[in-house]
Scaffold this active site. Structure first.
Site, PDB file in Angstrom:
ATOM      1  N   ARG A 104      45.395  41.301  45.074  1.00 11.86           N
ATOM      2  CA  ARG A 104      44.181  40.578  45.468  1.00 11.86           C
ATOM      3  C   ARG A 104      44.427  39.088  45.349  1.00 11.86           C
ATOM      4  O   ARG A 104      44.861  38.612  44.303  1.00 11.86           O
ATOM      5  CB  ARG A 104      43.014  40.940  44.544  1.00 11.86           C
ATOM      6  CG  ARG A 104      42.576  42.356  44.647  1.00 11.86           C
ATOM      7  CD  ARG A 104      41.175  42.547  44.116  1.00 11.86           C
ATOM      8  NE  ARG A 104      40.927  42.014  42.788  1.00 11.86           N
ATOM      9  CZ  ARG A 104      39.747  42.057  42.192  1.00 11.86           C
ATOM     10  NH1 ARG A 104      38.716  42.594  42.822  1.00 11.86           N
ATOM     11  NH2 ARG A 104      39.576  41.576  40.990  1.00 11.86           N
ATOM     12  N   THR A 108      40.039  34.473  47.003  1.00 16.28           N
ATOM     13  CA  THR A 108      39.182  35.145  47.990  1.00 16.28           C
ATOM     14  C   THR A 108      38.943  36.612  47.657  1.00 16.28           C
ATOM     15  O   THR A 108      38.047  37.241  48.225  1.00 16.28           O
ATOM     16  CB  THR A 108      39.838  35.100  49.387  1.00 16.28           C
ATOM     17  OG1 THR A 108      41.051  35.884  49.328  1.00 16.28           O
ATOM     18  CG2 THR A 108      40.165  33.678  49.801  1.00 16.28           C
ATOM     19  N   ASP A 200      42.242  44.235  33.567  1.00 15.57           N
ATOM     20  CA  ASP A 200      43.189  44.282  34.687  1.00 15.57           C
ATOM     21  C   ASP A 200      44.133  45.459  34.489  1.00 15.57           C
ATOM     22  O   ASP A 200      44.984  45.453  33.579  1.00 15.57           O
ATOM     23  CB  ASP A 200      43.968  42.961  34.747  1.00 15.57           C
ATOM     24  CG  ASP A 200      44.822  42.890  36.008  1.00 15.57           C
ATOM     25  OD1 ASP A 200      45.644  43.802  36.223  1.00 15.57           O
ATOM     26  OD2 ASP A 200      44.651  41.936  36.788  1.00 15.57           O
ATOM     27  N   ASP A 203      47.988  44.728  34.649  1.00 10.73           N
ATOM     28  CA  ASP A 203      48.476  44.006  33.468  1.00 10.73           C
ATOM     29  C   ASP A 203      48.535  44.929  32.251  1.00 10.73           C
ATOM     30  O   ASP A 203      49.461  44.842  31.440  1.00 10.73           O
ATOM     31  CB  ASP A 203      47.560  42.808  33.165  1.00 10.73           C
ATOM     32  CG  ASP A 203      47.839  41.637  34.099  1.00 10.73           C
ATOM     33  OD1 ASP A 203      48.914  41.624  34.734  1.00 10.73           O
ATOM     34  OD2 ASP A 203      46.977  40.752  34.201  1.00 10.73           O
TER      35      ASP A 203
END
Ligand code: PRP
Ligand code: URA
Length: 209
Positions: A104, A108, A200, A203
């Site tokens: 991603r 944006t 995340d 991660d």
């Protein structure tokens, strides 16, 4: 309109509670993602067609059932989707695996494609896209679009945590793609993270933060 199935099985929900915990180690996080994917795979393949076969046991002939040659592929969205592959391959040792690399854009939130590799007969296969997080839906929508452009007809999406925004976006663009999730969370925050979510996923699987 596609179906959304949230798996409320106690084993999945128990593991999910540990997965969400910020204190869970990278090692345990990886193991849990894989185990949850394995349990979800069991549920998500419930509708695979069976065919009758005769098997000679040491005692007598038995009428049994085997999966009727349905060709399947799983397609993880890199990176985090990779964490779900082992668990699913443990259930379906001969399944083919395609890969779609997307990240991603942090500004944006639009998905950026950097890798795409499918088994050569992908158009003959039913596909399960796997990614732990369905947030805005941008990544899963793009993955399903690429597969359809190539000619894949039957696609399902398996995620671990879905945001309502992602479910709605996916259903709007791909109303034929059923969605399987372990939880549907509350909302997205201003950074596009699922709340409460688990942070995340990439991660936490790869220890990159
Ligand atoms: C995460 C996640 C999904 C995507 C979901 O990947 O694994 O692919 O975000 O968000 P969306 O529904 O808004 O598209 P990320 O872009 O962080 O890449 P990574 O897996 O490589 O960390
Ligand atoms: N991607 C993640 O890994 N986590 C989120 O909460 C949203 C997108």
């Amino acid at each position: 309109m596609s179906k959304v199935m949230v798996f409320t099985h106690p084993l999945i929900q128990h593991k999910l509670s540990i997965l969400r915990d910020e204190k869970t180690s990278v090692k345990e996080f990886r193991e849990l993602i894989s185990e949850i994917a394995q349990l979800m795979c069991y549920e998500a393949t419930r509708d695979l067609p069976l065919e009758e076969v005769k098997v000679q046991t040491p005692v007598a002939e038995a009428t049994c059932h085997r999966i009727a040659g349905k060709k399947l592929a799983i397609v993880p969205i890199l990176r985090a989707g990779l964490g779900m592959v082992d668990g699913m391959v443990a259930m379906m040792p001969n399944v083919k695996v395609g890969h779609i690399g997307l990240f991603r854009d942090p500004e944006t939130l639009a998905p950026v494609k950097y890798y795409y590799k499918m088994p050569p007969d992908i158009t003959e296969r039913d596909v399960i896209i796997v990614d732990p997080m369905l947030a805005t839906g941008g990544s899963a929508i793009a993955a399903a679009t690429f597969l359809k452009e190539e000619g894949v007809k039957n696609i399902k999406l398996m995620c671990i945590i879905a945001a309502p925004e992602g479910v709605a976006a996916m259903q709007k663009v791909h109303p034929d793609v059923d969605i399987f999730a372990a939880a549907e969370d509350d909302h997205l925050n201003e950074h596009g993270y699922i709340v409460p979510g688990l942070g995340d996923a990439g991660d936490r699987i790869f220890g990159t933060k």
